[in-house]
Design a protein around this motif. Structure first.
Motif, PDB file in Angstrom:
ATOM      1  N   GLU A 480       0.823  -1.205   0.000  1.00 27.06           N
ATOM      2  CA  GLU A 480       0.000   0.000   0.000  1.00 27.06           C
ATOM      3  C   GLU A 480       0.858   1.257   0.000  1.00 27.06           C
ATOM      4  N   ILE A 481       1.956   1.218   0.736  1.00 29.00           N
ATOM      5  CA  ILE A 481       2.871   2.369   0.761  1.00 29.00           C
ATOM      6  C   ILE A 481       3.536   2.531  -0.599  1.00 29.00           C
ATOM      7  N   TYR A 482       3.957   1.421  -1.186  1.00 34.19           N
ATOM      8  CA  TYR A 482       4.587   1.459  -2.505  1.00 34.19           C
ATOM      9  C   TYR A 482       3.640   2.068  -3.532  1.00 34.19           C
ATOM     10  N   ARG A 483       2.387   1.661  -3.506  1.00 30.99           N
ATOM     11  CA  ARG A 483       1.420   2.209  -4.472  1.00 30.99           C
ATOM     12  C   ARG A 483       1.261   3.712  -4.292  1.00 30.99           C
ATOM     13  N   GLU A 484       1.216   4.173  -3.046  1.00 29.07           N
ATOM     14  CA  GLU A 484       1.073   5.620  -2.819  1.00 29.07           C
ATOM     15  C   GLU A 484       2.319   6.371  -3.275  1.00 29.07           C
ATOM     16  N   HIS A 485       3.473   5.814  -2.981  1.00 25.35           N
ATOM     17  CA  HIS A 485       4.730   6.435  -3.406  1.00 25.35           C
ATOM     18  C   HIS A 485       4.782   6.574  -4.927  1.00 25.35           C
ATOM     19  N   VAL A 486       4.455   5.513  -5.663  1.00 26.88           N
ATOM     20  CA  VAL A 486       4.549   5.599  -7.120  1.00 26.88           C
ATOM     21  C   VAL A 486       3.479   6.546  -7.679  1.00 26.88           C
ATOM     22  N   ARG A 487       2.305   6.617  -7.042  1.00 23.27           N
ATOM     23  CA  ARG A 487       1.290   7.584  -7.503  1.00 23.27           C
ATOM     24  C   ARG A 487       1.790   9.012  -7.309  1.00 23.27           C
ATOM     25  N   LEU A 488       2.467   9.262  -6.199  1.00 24.59           N
ATOM     26  CA  LEU A 488       2.965  10.618  -5.946  1.00 24.59           C
ATOM     27  C   LEU A 488       4.011  11.030  -6.970  1.00 24.59           C
ATOM     28  N   THR A 489       4.851  10.080  -7.422  1.00 27.61           N
ATOM     29  CA  THR A 489       5.851  10.457  -8.430  1.00 27.61           C
ATOM     30  C   THR A 489       5.205  10.903  -9.738  1.00 27.61           C
ATOM     31  N   GLY A 490       4.000  10.408 -10.023  1.00 28.49           N
ATOM     32  CA  GLY A 490       3.308  10.803 -11.252  1.00 28.49           C
ATOM     33  C   GLY A 490       2.332  11.938 -11.059  1.00 28.49           C
ATOM     34  N   LEU A 498      12.025  12.996 -14.295  1.00 29.58           N
ATOM     35  CA  LEU A 498      12.293  11.643 -14.783  1.00 29.58           C
ATOM     36  C   LEU A 498      11.754  10.583 -13.837  1.00 29.58           C
ATOM     37  N   LEU A 499      11.749  10.889 -12.541  1.00 25.30           N
ATOM     38  CA  LEU A 499      11.221   9.941 -11.576  1.00 25.30           C
ATOM     39  C   LEU A 499       9.702   9.909 -11.703  1.00 25.30           C
ATOM     40  N   ASP A 500       9.211   8.949 -12.455  1.00 27.09           N
ATOM     41  CA  ASP A 500       7.781   8.785 -12.687  1.00 27.09           C
ATOM     42  C   ASP A 500       7.495   7.286 -12.720  1.00 27.09           C
ATOM     43  N   LEU A 501       6.996   6.790 -11.601  1.00 25.65           N
ATOM     44  CA  LEU A 501       6.773   5.353 -11.442  1.00 25.65           C
ATOM     45  C   LEU A 501       5.312   4.979 -11.592  1.00 25.65           C
ATOM     46  N   ARG A 502       4.516   5.865 -12.178  1.00 28.03           N
ATOM     47  CA  ARG A 502       3.059   5.703 -12.134  1.00 28.03           C
ATOM     48  C   ARG A 502       2.567   4.416 -12.809  1.00 28.03           C
ATOM     49  N   ARG A 503       3.365   3.832 -13.661  1.00 24.21           N
ATOM     50  CA  ARG A 503       2.912   2.593 -14.312  1.00 24.21           C
ATOM     51  C   ARG A 503       2.700   1.484 -13.280  1.00 24.21           C
ATOM     52  N   HIS A 504       3.277   1.635 -12.091  1.00 24.72           N
ATOM     53  CA  HIS A 504       3.075   0.644 -11.034  1.00 24.72           C
ATOM     54  C   HIS A 504       1.970   1.045 -10.068  1.00 24.72           C
ATOM     55  N   ALA A 505       1.283   2.148 -10.331  1.00 24.49           N
ATOM     56  CA  ALA A 505       0.237   2.598  -9.405  1.00 24.49           C
ATOM     57  C   ALA A 505      -0.853   1.554  -9.171  1.00 24.49           C
ATOM     58  N   PRO A 506      -1.282   0.793 -10.183  1.00 30.42           N
ATOM     59  CA  PRO A 506      -2.342  -0.197  -9.930  1.00 30.42           C
ATOM     60  C   PRO A 506      -1.827  -1.575  -9.524  1.00 30.42           C
ATOM     61  N   ALA A 511       1.097  -9.130  -7.174  1.00 30.49           N
ATOM     62  CA  ALA A 511       2.108  -8.683  -8.133  1.00 30.49           C
ATOM     63  C   ALA A 511       3.268  -7.991  -7.419  1.00 30.49           C
ATOM     64  N   TYR A 512       2.959  -7.248  -6.371  1.00 32.12           N
ATOM     65  CA  TYR A 512       4.017  -6.623  -5.562  1.00 32.12           C
ATOM     66  C   TYR A 512       4.883  -7.701  -4.914  1.00 32.12           C
ATOM     67  N   ASP A 513       4.248  -8.736  -4.392  1.00 27.24           N
ATOM     68  CA  ASP A 513       5.003  -9.814  -3.759  1.00 27.24           C
ATOM     69  C   ASP A 513       5.961 -10.478  -4.747  1.00 27.24           C
ATOM     70  N   GLU A 514       5.560 -10.563  -6.011  1.00 25.45           N
ATOM     71  CA  GLU A 514       6.366 -11.232  -7.035  1.00 25.45           C
ATOM     72  C   GLU A 514       7.185 -10.257  -7.880  1.00 25.45           C
ATOM     73  N   LEU A 515       7.262  -8.993  -7.463  1.00 24.19           N
ATOM     74  CA  LEU A 515       7.920  -7.957  -8.264  1.00 24.19           C
ATOM     75  C   LEU A 515       9.350  -8.355  -8.633  1.00 24.19           C
ATOM     76  N   THR A 516       9.682  -8.239  -9.906  1.00 24.74           N
ATOM     77  CA  THR A 516      11.039  -8.485 -10.380  1.00 24.74           C
ATOM     78  C   THR A 516      11.748  -7.156 -10.583  1.00 24.74           C
ATOM     79  N   PRO A 517      13.087  -7.132 -10.571  1.00 28.97           N
ATOM     80  CA  PRO A 517      13.818  -5.865 -10.678  1.00 28.97           C
ATOM     81  C   PRO A 517      13.444  -5.083 -11.936  1.00 28.97           C
ATOM     82  N   TRP A 518      13.256  -3.777 -11.749  1.00 30.59           N
ATOM     83  CA  TRP A 518      12.982  -2.905 -12.895  1.00 30.59           C
ATOM     84  C   TRP A 518      13.603  -1.544 -12.640  1.00 30.59           C
ATOM     85  N   ARG A 519      13.970  -0.866 -13.724  1.00 29.83           N
ATOM     86  CA  ARG A 519      14.684   0.403 -13.623  1.00 29.83           C
ATOM     87  C   ARG A 519      13.827   1.546 -14.157  1.00 29.83           C
ATOM     88  N   TRP A 520      13.776   2.633 -13.406  1.00 29.15           N
ATOM     89  CA  TRP A 520      13.055   3.811 -13.876  1.00 29.15           C
ATOM     90  C   TRP A 520      14.024   4.725 -14.629  1.00 29.15           C
TER      91      TRP A 520
END
Length: 541
Positions: A480-490, A498-506, A511-520
């Motif tokens: 839940e914190i991760y989702r709020e953080h990524v929404r705030l970046t967008g 450049l820091l815009d993680l909104r694609r992970h907002a939903p 899916a969070y539990d299984e998240l694989t490494p990704w680069r913004w």
């Protein structure tokens, strides 16, 4: 045995770990072969993981002035006392120290509570500091590391001012050596003569640490006078102060540089000719020297060694997940999501958080907080993640009327005015962390939390709820914190950051539990695009 993919957490490289856990706290582990930061390699520093397994010296229950208390009573005491301090003295009397080695979710909640609800920006967070963050913002428009570890693989020349930059990051040092041996890259080390000289290099120049910036400024002047700088790139994409080149000439001619660096003029000239001929140049350095960082960025911008594969200026953060702390603005001079204290950033962040007491200006620096405690102006100190005995704040804790501390370690007997809340060590944490090259990975806990220990973000959330801010601190899990953080970046980010993680907002909880490494950030600053008001970078004086 259960297999868990997690992170090492001993430096900013962000190496992946493949761990196997059994009954009790039985553990074996190795490098994760599919993690892009290390491809299965681990250095000797990963041995710290084994050291975290025993529970000796751990704080396992909440303690108030050394006496065990239930969580409910402890949270009630913390909220009541903090409310009283705020009522009597105002938000300016509250400071926060945030230890390194936390997860992004911990940093986010700490920053939100302090700046948006307590109303103070007095946050001492060494992980979010360092010279590089400020220099990146001034020169490039945003605290975004321009390159990735893959740029090392593509470089034809790797310049390292100070052997410690590689010695402190052994897996990256291995990558540099692989680039030399397999791809023909040349490594130039600007090494203090006192260094152990354990890193093999093609060229080693023994100069004092203070001389590296002088040598690189002289290199930039040489490139300018020989018309080797990319003038077309500078004209289109970089703001050059009117007196920049005139001021650079002072003390940076060939003979002056040779004298100041303790080198022969011919040796300096050979270094200039070699580096200036490069097209894919990667510079790796520690992030603590502002003058050196400025010289490196000026050189890379002038030569267009930026925004292209195999060409970058890469300042290596020192702490694990230092980049996560910087992304959420968990420091005294920034807001969340790479925003500053401008009026627009303040109003939009306050609106997003529904923050009733938004801090309106930067707070005390880490160097200033101890002085404020000595003067008696700090009445409450929140410590997130504990304090090492050798830390400069440790002897001052007794001088603060109220100290609320989340910590994995049992405090000294007889500690007064201390509310100690048990928290996890690294191998018990669950959330996300960002490596030095903007790679976000999942840290998964290897063992259940011992005793009554709770995540740092959970303790802060409970205090916030008890103070009446429950609607804004509704979190029950790190996703839940991760989702709020990524929404705030967008949020209200029309592409200017450049820091815009909104694609992970939903992102869902599974899916969070299984998240694989990704680069913004993709390839930052490609085609000369910079997140500044005029779209241009700056050379810095």
């Amino acid at each position: 045995m259960t297999v868990v993919r997690t992170l090492c957490g001993q430096c900013s490289v962000g190496c992946g770990v493949r761990a196997m856990t059994g009954e009790g706290r039985d553990l074996s582990f190795g490098g994760d072969p599919v993690h892009p930061a290390n491809s299965g390699l681990l250095c000797a520093g990963s041995g710290a993981i084994d050291a975290m397994v025993p529970l000796d010296g751990r704080l396992l229950h909440p303690l108030l002035n050394g006496q065990r208390l239930s969580w409910d009573r402890m949270i009630g005491q913390a909220a009541r006392r903090l409310k009283d301090v705020l009522h009597r003295h105002g938000p300016g009397c509250v400071a926060m120290h945030v230890a390194g080695g936390l997860l992004t979710e911990d940093y986010y909640v700490a920053n939100k509570l302090m700046k948006g609800f307590i109303g103070s920006a007095h946050i001492d967070c060494p992980s979010a500091g360092g010279a590089a963050a400020e220099i990146y913002r001034r020169a490039l428009g945003e605290d975004a590391v321009p390159g990735t570890y893959e740029d090392v693989d593509r470089a034809e020349l790797i310049l390292v001012p100070g052997e410690a930059a590689l010695r402190n990051h052994p897996i990256l040092a291995d990558r540099v050596q692989a680039a030399r041996e397999e791809d023909g890259a040349r490594l130039i080390l600007l090494s203090d003569g006192a260094d152990e000289q354990v890193i093999p290099a093609d060229i080693r120049l023994d100069i004092t640490r203070a001389s590296a910036a002088i040598l690189l400024n002289g290199l930039l002047l040489h490139c300018h006078e020989r018309k080797l700088v990319n003038r077309a790139y500078l004209d289109r994409h970089v703001v050059v102060p009117a007196d920049f080149w005139a001021r650079l000439r002072h003390g940076h001619d060939l003979w002056s540089v040779a004298r100041r660096c303790g080198m022969q003029a011919g040796e300096v000239r050979a270094f200039y000719d070699l580096v200036a001929a490069g097209r894919r140049v990667v510079t790796l350095l520690d992030d603590g020297d502002a003058g050196l960082m400025q010289a490196v960025l000026n050189l890379h911008l002038s030569m267009e060694w930026i925004g292209r594969p195999g060409a970058t200026a890469f300042a290596l953060a020192r702490d694990s997940n230092a980049m996560g702390a910087r992304e959420v603005g968990c420091g005294n001079r920034q807001l969340a999501a790479h925003r500053d204290f401008s009026d627009d950033a303040l109003s939009s962040t306050a609106r997003f958080w529904s923050a009733p007491h938004m801090a309106e200006e930067p707070g005390l620096s880490g160097d200033d907080v101890p002085d404020a405690i000595e003067r008696g102006t700090i009445k409450a100190l929140l410590v997130v993640g504990g304090l090492a005995p050798e830390h400069r704040l440790s002897p001052l804790v007794a001088k603060v009327p109220l100290v609320i501390m989340t910590t994995p370690w049992a405090p000294e007997a007889g500690a007064k005015n201390l509310l100690a809340l048990p928290s996890p060590v690294w191998i018990e944490k669950d959330g996300t962390a960002t490596g030095a090259d903007r790679l976000i990975s999942r840290q998964r806990r290897l063992f259940p939390l011992p005793g009554e220990a709770k995540p740092d973000w959970w303790s802060l959330t409970q205090i916030a709820r008890a103070m009446g801010w429950g609607d804004a601190f509704h979190y029950e899990r790190p996703a839940e914190i991760y989702r709020e953080h990524v929404r705030l970046t967008g949020y209200r980010n029309g592409g200017e950051r450049l820091l815009d993680l909104r694609r992970h907002a939903p992102i869902s909880n599974p899916a969070y539990d299984e998240l694989t490494p990704w680069r913004w950030g993709e390839i930052p600053f490609d085609e000369g695009r910079f997140p500044t008001p005029d779209g241009r970078a700056r050379l810095l004086l």
